[in-house]
Every structure is written in C-alpha cells, then in structure tokens.
Motif scaffolding. Structure first.
Motif, PDB file in Angstrom:
ATOM      1  N   ASP A  63      -6.258 -27.990  22.242  1.00 29.20           N
ATOM      2  CA  ASP A  63      -5.185 -27.079  21.866  1.00 29.20           C
ATOM      3  C   ASP A  63      -4.999 -26.106  23.024  1.00 29.20           C
ATOM      4  OD1 ASP A  63      -4.677 -27.972  19.166  1.00 29.20           O
ATOM      5  OD2 ASP A  63      -6.683 -27.216  18.727  1.00 29.20           O
ATOM      6  N   LYS A  64      -3.805 -25.551  23.122  1.00 29.43           N
ATOM      7  CA  LYS A  64      -3.574 -24.684  24.287  1.00 29.43           C
ATOM      8  C   LYS A  64      -4.499 -23.467  24.277  1.00 29.43           C
ATOM      9  CE  LYS A  64       0.336 -22.008  22.530  1.00 29.43           C
ATOM     10  NZ  LYS A  64       1.681 -21.514  22.830  1.00 29.43           N
ATOM     11  N   GLU A  65      -4.937 -23.066  23.092  1.00 29.76           N
ATOM     12  CA  GLU A  65      -5.846 -21.923  22.985  1.00 29.76           C
ATOM     13  C   GLU A  65      -7.222 -22.222  23.578  1.00 29.76           C
ATOM     14  OE1 GLU A  65      -4.118 -23.128  20.340  1.00 29.76           O
ATOM     15  OE2 GLU A  65      -2.591 -21.553  20.282  1.00 29.76           O
ATOM     16  N   ASP A  66      -7.531 -23.493  23.765  1.00 32.20           N
ATOM     17  CA  ASP A  66      -8.859 -23.864  24.268  1.00 32.20           C
ATOM     18  C   ASP A  66      -9.038 -23.602  25.762  1.00 32.20           C
ATOM     19  OD1 ASP A  66      -9.507 -24.804  21.742  1.00 32.20           O
ATOM     20  OD2 ASP A  66      -8.749 -26.803  22.166  1.00 32.20           O
ATOM     21  N   LYS A  82     -15.414 -26.331  23.974  1.00 34.43           N
ATOM     22  CA  LYS A  82     -14.979 -26.511  22.599  1.00 34.43           C
ATOM     23  C   LYS A  82     -16.157 -26.945  21.740  1.00 34.43           C
ATOM     24  CE  LYS A  82     -11.130 -28.007  19.898  1.00 34.43           C
ATOM     25  NZ  LYS A  82      -9.714 -27.996  19.865  1.00 34.43           N
ATOM     26  N   TYR A 122       1.006 -26.494  28.048  1.00 33.42           N
ATOM     27  CA  TYR A 122       0.232 -27.665  27.625  1.00 33.42           C
ATOM     28  C   TYR A 122       1.106 -28.556  26.760  1.00 33.42           C
ATOM     29  CZ  TYR A 122      -3.762 -30.341  25.772  1.00 33.42           C
ATOM     30  OH  TYR A 122      -4.643 -31.333  25.434  1.00 33.42           O
ATOM     31  N   ASP A 123       1.314 -29.785  27.211  1.00 29.15           N
ATOM     32  CA  ASP A 123       2.176 -30.700  26.470  1.00 29.15           C
ATOM     33  C   ASP A 123       1.662 -32.125  26.625  1.00 29.15           C
ATOM     34  OD1 ASP A 123       4.443 -31.579  24.991  1.00 29.15           O
ATOM     35  OD2 ASP A 123       5.481 -32.051  26.863  1.00 29.15           O
TER      36      ASP A 123
ATOM     37  N   ASN B 104      -1.363 -37.498  19.134  1.00 29.60           N
ATOM     38  CA  ASN B 104      -1.401 -36.042  19.152  1.00 29.60           C
ATOM     39  C   ASN B 104      -2.045 -35.548  20.448  1.00 29.60           C
ATOM     40  OD1 ASN B 104      -1.068 -33.443  18.162  1.00 29.60           O
ATOM     41  ND2 ASN B 104      -3.088 -33.428  17.190  1.00 29.60           N
ATOM     42  N   ASN B 105      -1.358 -34.643  21.124  1.00 28.46           N
ATOM     43  CA  ASN B 105      -1.899 -34.027  22.346  1.00 28.46           C
ATOM     44  C   ASN B 105      -2.451 -35.036  23.348  1.00 28.46           C
ATOM     45  OD1 ASN B 105      -1.240 -31.419  21.793  1.00 28.46           O
ATOM     46  ND2 ASN B 105      -3.208 -30.896  20.889  1.00 28.46           N
TER      47      ASN B 105
END
Lengths: 147, 125
Positions: A63-66, A82, A122-123, B104-105
């Motif tokens: 996740d972008k928060e990571d 993580k 982040y995508d 996903n991602n």
C-alpha cells in the motif's frame, strides 16, 4: 505519501545516478542478514528527460502508506517494513520467488535535482518518483569585442 | 502414476525455446483447502493478462506489446516488462471449475480450491 527529510539515517551502500555502482553495493545490510533475503530487493528503472529524472521501483502487493521515502543531504532512501507481510511469510509457501516485506534502497541524487519538487506515486505495484531538475541558468552569449 | 502435490511449473519449454524473454516470478502458497498462486506483475493491467486452463494445465500469459520509444531516456534498467507465458500442471485434487483470479497492486492472485479429502469411518459391528 510524504517526503521526509531525515536527520540521521544510516545509509549503507549508496548508489549514484551517474556512476550507477549497483547491485552488490546497493543492497542494504538487512538484505544479507537474518531479516531479509535476496528476493527482497525490488528492481529499479531510471529514466532521464530534459526536465526531470523518473525512478520506477517495482514493488507490488504493498500500500502506498507502506513506503518511507526520505532524503538526507543528497541521498534518497526508499524503504518498506511490513510486519503483516512478514507474518504472512510464515504461511505455507510451496514455491517462493519474490517477497518485498522489507527492503531499503538508497540513491545518491545528482546535484541538479530540485529536491523540493520531488513527488511520488504508487500505481499497479510500481512506485514512481519524479525528480525535477533545477532550472539551469542559461548564460547569455556575450560577444567580446576585439580591440 | 505420478502423484503431484502442488502446482508444478510447466513452462520450461517455452523458455528453453527462447520464445519469451520475460518470466514473471510466482509464489505458491498452500492451505488445507486451497492453493494460491501470486504472480508478480507490476505495471500490468488485468486486461493485459490471460489466465486459461486446459487439460489440467493452468496458463498465465500476456502478449502485450511494450513500446520502446523512450529507449534513449533510460539511464538504468533492472526491470524490463515483456510478453510472457507461464504454465503450471495442477494437482488432481484441484477443482478446475472453481478457479478464481484477482489483480491488486501489481499482484495477480489465482485461487485454486482443493477437493475435500474423502473420509468415511467404518464402524465395526
């Protein structure tokens, strides 16, 4: 995602955009130690245009928060740790070819990067950092008279 | 008869023949009721990837053409996405009709349900 200026952050094995000393030197200690392995080292592509550098880091499943992205002097650090994913790794893996639960990569930025203008996105599993270049002061051509 | 207990990589031939230059990494996880394949595909859209099953072989492939127009702009490359094809021979206990996939991602996850183990107790009279 914020760009944080770190006060003191140990940087081990810094790679430079220009010299591209890579791989072995670019791995952080944790990649070799108990917490990491050689899979936990995401690939990086670097592109240069007239106005900016673009750095792509292929680290899917996060996740972008990571991401922690910080800058210390002219060294850019990108790291992820993580815990949840680490626990997941205790699950029954039958085949394992990648894992990005924890890693750190560092890059020495060229002097012409405008650090205030750095942004990240982040995508589809790719972290893209855009590093704009400082506007070059174009020296006007000056004709010198021959006396 | 050879019994296989997990999805077995079946794509060696494709790569030996040099048909594909890119080979996405795959993790295989097993639980009591499922197998889970995690395919590393950063930058791909789910519409670019095909997952098919034929005669007990699961194939994940993409024929997306990646343009290389900005080749001169790359200063450094560690990751070059290309067309690929990976196949896995599935164990007999996978229920082919129940295979699902999600993206996903940058990770494509394929879930394979296992057939419950047949158990019967015979009570001695």
């Amino acid at each position: 995602m914020n760009l944080i200026k770190a006060s003191s952050f140990p940087t081990i094995g810094v790679s430079s955009f220009s010299s591209m000393i890579d791989e072995l030197f670019n791995r952080s200690l944790s990649d070799f130690g108990a917490t990491g392995n050689l899979f936990s080292h995401p690939s990086v592509n670097i592109k240069e245009t007239d106005n900016s550098f673009e750095l792509e880091l292929a680290a899917p499943g996060l996740d972008k928060e990571d991401f922690k992205i910080n800058l210390e002097q002219d060294v850019l650090n990108i790291s992820v740790e993580k815990q949840q994913l680490k626990e997941e790794e205790d699950k029954n893996y039958r085949t394992k070819e990648f894992s990005y639960a924890a890693f750190k990569r560092s890059f020495q930025l060229p002097q012409n990067v405008n650090v205030e203008g750095i942004n990240a996105n982040y995508d589809k599993g790719i972290l893209t950092l855009t590093l704009p270049k400082k506007e070059q002061v174009v020296k006007a051509v000056r004709q010198i008279e021959i006396n | 008869m050879i019994m296989i207990s997990k999805p077995v990589d079946y794509s060696t031939r494709n790569y030996r023949e040099n048909k594909y230059q890119f080979r996405p990494n795959v993790n295989v996880l097993e639980s009591d009721t499922t197998f889970e394949l995690q395919v590393f595909l950063p930058g791909w859209d789910k519409s670019d990837v095909n997952v098919t099953i034929e005669k007990g072989v699961l194939t994940i492939e993409s024929n997306k053409e990646w343009t290389n127009e900005d080749k001169h702009l790359w200063k450094h490359r560690e990751f070059i996405p290309k067309a690929f094809k990976r196949s896995f021979l599935l164990p007999d206990n996978v229920i082919e009709e129940q295979i699902t996939a999600s993206a996903n991602n940058g990770i494509l996850t394929i879930t394979l349900n296992k057939r419950p183990v047949f158990r019967k107790e015979v009570v001695v009279q």
